[in-house]
Design a protein around this motif. Sequence first.
Motif, PDB file in Angstrom:
ATOM      1  N   LEU A   1      16.221 -13.260  49.675  1.00 26.82           N
ATOM      2  CA  LEU A   1      17.337 -14.115  49.702  1.00 26.82           C
ATOM      3  C   LEU A   1      18.338 -14.909  48.683  1.00 26.82           C
ATOM      4  O   LEU A   1      19.015 -14.997  48.200  1.00 26.82           O
ATOM      5  CB  LEU A   1      17.451 -14.460  50.932  1.00 26.82           C
ATOM      6  N   GLY A   2      17.849 -15.647  47.849  1.00 25.76           N
ATOM      7  CA  GLY A   2      17.951 -16.553  46.393  1.00 25.76           C
ATOM      8  C   GLY A   2      18.381 -15.715  45.740  1.00 25.76           C
ATOM      9  O   GLY A   2      19.712 -15.719  44.924  1.00 25.76           O
ATOM     10  N   GLY A   3      18.442 -14.477  45.179  1.00 23.78           N
ATOM     11  CA  GLY A   3      18.146 -13.090  44.301  1.00 23.78           C
ATOM     12  C   GLY A   3      19.112 -12.696  44.697  1.00 23.78           C
ATOM     13  O   GLY A   3      20.026 -12.553  43.666  1.00 23.78           O
ATOM     14  N   LEU A   4      19.536 -12.860  45.483  1.00 21.28           N
ATOM     15  CA  LEU A   4      20.572 -11.557  45.958  1.00 21.28           C
ATOM     16  C   LEU A   4      21.205 -12.847  46.591  1.00 21.28           C
ATOM     17  O   LEU A   4      23.012 -12.506  46.139  1.00 21.28           O
ATOM     18  CB  LEU A   4      20.513 -10.900  48.008  1.00 21.28           C
ATOM     19  N   VAL A   5      21.438 -13.450  46.578  1.00 21.40           N
ATOM     20  CA  VAL A   5      22.993 -14.607  46.628  1.00 21.40           C
ATOM     21  C   VAL A   5      23.743 -14.557  45.172  1.00 21.40           C
ATOM     22  O   VAL A   5      24.432 -15.026  44.774  1.00 21.40           O
ATOM     23  CB  VAL A   5      22.725 -16.063  47.215  1.00 21.40           C
ATOM     24  N   TRP A   6      22.384 -14.951  44.427  1.00 22.53           N
ATOM     25  CA  TRP A   6      23.104 -15.100  43.015  1.00 22.53           C
ATOM     26  C   TRP A   6      22.844 -13.664  42.443  1.00 22.53           C
ATOM     27  O   TRP A   6      24.592 -13.904  41.958  1.00 22.53           O
ATOM     28  CB  TRP A   6      21.365 -15.602  42.243  1.00 22.53           C
ATOM     29  N   ALA A   7      22.983 -12.683  42.514  1.00 23.50           N
ATOM     30  CA  ALA A   7      23.266 -11.783  41.807  1.00 23.50           C
ATOM     31  C   ALA A   7      24.590 -11.088  42.731  1.00 23.50           C
ATOM     32  O   ALA A   7      25.725 -10.908  41.510  1.00 23.50           O
ATOM     33  CB  ALA A   7      22.347 -10.043  42.625  1.00 23.50           C
ATOM     34  N   VAL A   8      24.885 -11.692  44.129  1.00 22.84           N
ATOM     35  CA  VAL A   8      26.426 -11.892  44.376  1.00 22.84           C
ATOM     36  C   VAL A   8      27.276 -12.624  43.903  1.00 22.84           C
ATOM     37  O   VAL A   8      28.498 -12.085  43.266  1.00 22.84           O
ATOM     38  CB  VAL A   8      26.443 -11.897  45.670  1.00 22.84           C
ATOM     39  N   LEU A   9      26.615 -13.457  43.763  1.00 23.36           N
ATOM     40  CA  LEU A   9      27.658 -15.082  42.779  1.00 23.36           C
ATOM     41  C   LEU A   9      28.051 -14.761  41.466  1.00 23.36           C
ATOM     42  O   LEU A   9      29.383 -15.029  41.031  1.00 23.36           O
ATOM     43  CB  LEU A   9      27.246 -16.174  42.703  1.00 23.36           C
ATOM     44  N   VAL A  10      26.970 -14.242  40.840  1.00 19.40           N
ATOM     45  CA  VAL A  10      27.258 -13.952  39.591  1.00 19.40           C
ATOM     46  C   VAL A  10      28.616 -12.432  38.852  1.00 19.40           C
ATOM     47  O   VAL A  10      28.947 -12.623  38.359  1.00 19.40           O
ATOM     48  CB  VAL A  10      26.135 -13.612  38.561  1.00 19.40           C
ATOM     49  N   LEU A  11      28.437 -11.741  39.705  1.00 23.77           N
ATOM     50  CA  LEU A  11      29.540 -10.356  40.115  1.00 23.77           C
ATOM     51  C   LEU A  11      30.715 -11.028  40.647  1.00 23.77           C
ATOM     52  O   LEU A  11      31.894 -10.475  40.000  1.00 23.77           O
ATOM     53  CB  LEU A  11      28.922  -9.413  40.830  1.00 23.77           C
TER      54      LEU A  11
END
Length: 489
Positions: free
Chosen positions: A464-474
Amino acid sequence: MSTREHIVRGFKATLVARAIYMISSALLMFVLARYLLDPDGYGALYWAIGILAVVQLFADVGLGKSAARYISEYRETDPGQIPHLLRSTVAFKLVVLTVVASALLVFHERIAVLLGDPSAAPFLAAGVLYITVNSFNVFSQIAFQGFNRLEYSAAVQAIGGTARLVFAVLFVLMGLGALGALFGYIVGYAIAAVFGMAVLYYRFYRPTDPAPTYEEGLSRRLAEYSVPLTATRSANVVDKQIDTVLVGVFLTPAAVAFYTLGKQITDFVLAPAESLGFTISPNFGEQKAAGKLEEARRIYETSLTHTMLVYVPAAAGLAIVAEPFITLVFGGDYAGAVPVLQILAAFVVLQAITNLTSDSLDYLGRARARAVAKGVTAAANLGLNLLLIPTIGVVGAALATVATHSVYVAVNLYIVHTELSLRLARLGRSMAIICSITGAMAVAVLLVTPMVSTVLMLFATIGLGGLVWAVLVLVSGFVDLRDVRSVVG
């Protein structure tokens, strides 16, 4: 091939090998800690390895890094000197290694008694083989870095990690305990050393026609440049190993296990940054020699911001999930490692910068300045460890590491800035965006962590943390998806 393409290719090769090495290390850590050794046995093994790492620095000095620096320089200007360089380096290494290994063999029992644990004597006796094979294992990797042929460095590292895993587990299962695990390390590094030195001889030494004469003064410069590198390496060992040794001296083998486990987990997390730093560093020497400092600055700034984009959020997440991760994966016996890991999460960010920067400074010809900085902060680290470990226990070692490494990183960045004139305002804006992304990701992970009760839920939380991070980065536009595809493809 462009500089960017060369870096990407080298990074991919190094990252794959580093992934193999770190996965094998993680499996070894997990199997030994969870199933084969109790905390006392685990601590005894890695306390001995910490002691041997201190001995190793006297056996290796800075000759490998010095040779790599001159290989990088002369392969462009006068390749015929390289066979002479390699012969000199190996001859110097054999002399120093013979002296140090002989001293260890003669005095291993006295050293064990002096450190307060006579039962460590067999580990130190086996250490004669350990420092010998590991010396040539590491030298071959560094030499390939000087040739900018990182795929060979990567192969040596991967072979060593895999063989170490297989033989360490095998020897422990044969009933040899923690000492058997150490012999697994020895066999693994021996296999890697034979492979690395064979490739170095057949692919680089033999095909190169030596110059009629060895350039006057080159052998002396090789030895002289190894001096600041030796100082830096010594300071690195103080930072990375002396704390483990002191924990064993002042506390218990179980405390060593807790501290070692926390450090091993951070090493695993840091593998990509180490791979990137190992990959890009030879390019700085090449760019400086060609007078292309703007290109060198662009490479460093891009590498730094993308490294921080990964490691600042990773460190925050690691601190948040440290307790369920340790207790669910390694068992409640290792709960003492939780506060160590939480503190060392800050060290993850600092070491990521160091991995990116330290080798680069060597190739920029600033090894002496880095050695002074490392020496001073290593001395401070030693003093803090002597003060904090007896008073607040194993947590004190972690605090000392973070405090002193913060100063070292600041000095390293300053030295890089003096060489490359970094665009500080641009870097500051990038860090502000990274911290905002980290904050949002941390909130999401904090909300679900109290509900974690199984390993499956733990990894779902990390995902979940990785997904939130990836979305915010993009969404932030920090990374272009097309660039990601071009690197991965």
